[in-house]
Design an enzyme around this catalytic site. Structure first.
Site, PDB file in Angstrom:
ATOM      1  N   THR A  29       0.856  -1.191   0.000  1.00 15.53           N
ATOM      2  CA  THR A  29       0.000   0.000   0.000  1.00 15.53           C
ATOM      3  C   THR A  29       0.891   1.239   0.000  1.00 15.53           C
ATOM      4  O   THR A  29       1.928   1.262   0.661  1.00 15.53           O
ATOM      5  CB  THR A  29      -0.897  -0.026   1.256  1.00 15.53           C
ATOM      6  OG1 THR A  29      -1.787  -1.135   1.143  1.00 15.53           O
ATOM      7  CG2 THR A  29      -1.718   1.254   1.397  1.00 15.53           C
ATOM      8  N   SER A  31       2.255   5.089  -2.177  1.00 17.98           N
ATOM      9  CA  SER A  31       2.601   5.661  -3.477  1.00 17.98           C
ATOM     10  C   SER A  31       3.726   4.889  -4.166  1.00 17.98           C
ATOM     11  O   SER A  31       3.826   4.899  -5.394  1.00 17.98           O
ATOM     12  CB  SER A  31       3.001   7.131  -3.313  1.00 17.98           C
ATOM     13  OG  SER A  31       4.107   7.242  -2.439  1.00 17.98           O
ATOM     14  N   GLY A  85       6.070  -0.875   0.279  1.00 16.63           N
ATOM     15  CA  GLY A  85       6.904   0.297   0.544  1.00 16.63           C
ATOM     16  C   GLY A  85       7.265   0.379   2.013  1.00 16.63           C
ATOM     17  O   GLY A  85       6.947  -0.512   2.807  1.00 16.63           O
ATOM     18  N   ALA A  86       7.935   1.459   2.386  1.00 16.91           N
ATOM     19  CA  ALA A  86       8.277   1.700   3.797  1.00 16.91           C
ATOM     20  C   ALA A  86       8.475   3.190   3.996  1.00 16.91           C
ATOM     21  O   ALA A  86       8.711   3.934   3.032  1.00 16.91           O
ATOM     22  CB  ALA A  86       9.546   0.948   4.179  1.00 16.91           C
ATOM     23  N   GLY A  98       3.561   2.100   7.875  1.00 19.50           N
ATOM     24  CA  GLY A  98       2.261   2.507   8.407  1.00 19.50           C
ATOM     25  C   GLY A  98       1.938   3.967   8.173  1.00 19.50           C
ATOM     26  O   GLY A  98       0.946   4.471   8.710  1.00 19.50           O
ATOM     27  N   GLY A 100       0.653   5.061   5.709  1.00 16.23           N
ATOM     28  CA  GLY A 100      -0.688   5.043   5.114  1.00 16.23           C
ATOM     29  C   GLY A 100      -1.712   4.375   6.030  1.00 16.23           C
ATOM     30  O   GLY A 100      -2.878   4.212   5.653  1.00 16.23           O
ATOM     31  N   GLU A 106      -0.406  -5.210   6.455  1.00 16.44           N
ATOM     32  CA  GLU A 106       0.927  -5.349   5.833  1.00 16.44           C
ATOM     33  C   GLU A 106       1.819  -6.284   6.656  1.00 16.44           C
ATOM     34  O   GLU A 106       2.601  -7.057   6.099  1.00 16.44           O
ATOM     35  CB  GLU A 106       1.597  -3.973   5.712  1.00 16.44           C
ATOM     36  CG  GLU A 106       0.937  -3.084   4.677  1.00 16.44           C
ATOM     37  CD  GLU A 106       1.438  -1.653   4.674  1.00 16.44           C
ATOM     38  OE1 GLU A 106       1.317  -0.995   3.634  1.00 16.44           O
ATOM     39  OE2 GLU A 106       1.936  -1.175   5.715  1.00 16.44           O
TER      40      GLU A 106
HETATM   41  C1  5RP Z   1       1.367   2.134   4.323  1.00 18.40           C
HETATM   42  C2  5RP Z   1       2.836   1.942   4.315  1.00 18.40           C
HETATM   43  C3  5RP Z   1       3.567   2.475   3.134  1.00 18.40           C
HETATM   44  O1  5RP Z   1       4.260   1.440   2.527  1.00 18.40           O
HETATM   45  C4  5RP Z   1       4.508   3.538   3.609  1.00 18.40           C
HETATM   46  O2  5RP Z   1       3.770   4.524   4.329  1.00 18.40           O
HETATM   47  C5  5RP Z   1       5.251   4.186   2.451  1.00 18.40           C
HETATM   48  O3  5RP Z   1       4.350   4.909   1.684  1.00 18.40           O
HETATM   49  P1  5RP Z   1       4.808   5.677   0.360  1.00 18.40           P
HETATM   50  O4  5RP Z   1       5.280   4.637  -0.578  1.00 18.40           O
HETATM   51  O5  5RP Z   1       3.568   6.389  -0.100  1.00 18.40           O
HETATM   52  O6  5RP Z   1       5.892   6.626   0.767  1.00 18.40           O
HETATM   53  O7  5RP Z   1       3.451   1.393   5.186  1.00 18.40           O
HETATM   54  O8  5RP Z   1       0.836   1.701   5.545  1.00 18.40           O
END
Ligand code: 5RP
Length: 226
Positions: A29, A31, A85-86, A98, A100, A106
């Site tokens: 989840t 971007s 992602g992270a 987290g 998002g 996850e």
């Molecule tokens: C969502 C997550 C995402 O992987 C993390 O927040 C990274 O988000 P992005 O790729 O938008 O920077 O852990 O819960």
């Protein structure tokens, strides 16, 4: 496309090369994961046979709209590969996730996964985790108790808001963003947070990542956990 998005995309394109025919694939989840989901959909259109497990309702909707066949997490015993992602990763490939608010699903999916691949732009690499606050998924009725327990761990929590009201996760809970300063012992903090009733899941991912693929300009750098 700006440089950050380019780094996310090249990392995603590198990560999907690890997917094999007939794999069960966890879809992350956020971007960065978005670029991987798009790339998986492209492979599926070109004949790759996979089934996917989404880490959020948002990812489920996106993947379905792109023609990726989904499985329900409760029907899955093992996942071959997950691409997610992270928010931060360190040199041990421990993570904060987290941002998002999807880290509960996850983490379950990462725990079921044989090869957890994290994709990231170069801004996510840190020497020590903790500048990004640790997201905690908290059952609403336990909020005050959890806040008290965080103080005992030398932390401070703030309920995440969206449009002025608490952000609600896919599972109907709050997110508390926990500030513990820079985290010198992620495994210890992870254990301590695991002991707090009312926290469904925290965003520290310790020893769950197999590979981090980081975009750096147009190139990628791959880190493998030993
Ligand atoms: C969502 C997550 C995402 O992987 C993390 O927040 C990274 O988000 P992005 O790729 O938008 O920077 O852990 O819960």
């Amino acid at each position: 496309m700006d440089i950050k998005d380019l780094e996310k995309k090249v990392a995603a394109l590198e990560a999907v090369k690890y997917i094999k025919n007939n794999d069960i694939v966890g879809l992350g989840t956020g971007s960065t994961a978005f670029f991987a989901i798009e790339a998986v959909a492209e492979l599926v259109k070109n004949g790759l046979k996979i089934k996917a497990v989404p880490t959020s309702e948002h990812t489920a909707t996106l993947a379905t709209s792109l023609g990726i066949e989904l499985l329900d997490m409760k029907d899955v015993h093992t996942i071959d590969i997950t691409i997610d992602g992270a928010d931060e990763f360190d040199s041990s490939l421990n993570l904060i996730k987290g941002g998002g608010g999807a880290h509960f699903r996850e983490k379950i999916i990462a725990s079921l996964t044989k090869k957890e691949i994290i994709i990231a732009d170069s801004g996510k690499q840190v020497e020590m985790l903790g500048k990004f606050k640790v997201p905690l998924e908290v059952v609403p009725m336990a909020l005050n108790y959890v806040m008290q327990e965080l103080r005992k761990l030398n932390g401070m929590g703030a309920v995440r808001l969206k449009n002025g009201i608490p952000f609600i996760t896919d599972n109907g809970n709050y997110i508390v963003d926990g500030d513990f300063g820079l985290i010198s012992h992620p495994a210890l903090l992870s254990e301590n947070l695991n002991q707090v009733d009312g926290i469904l899941a925290h965003g520290l991912f310790v020893n769950l990542t197999a590979i981090v693929i980081m975009g750096k300009g147009k190139e990628t750098v791959t880190y493998v956990r030993h």
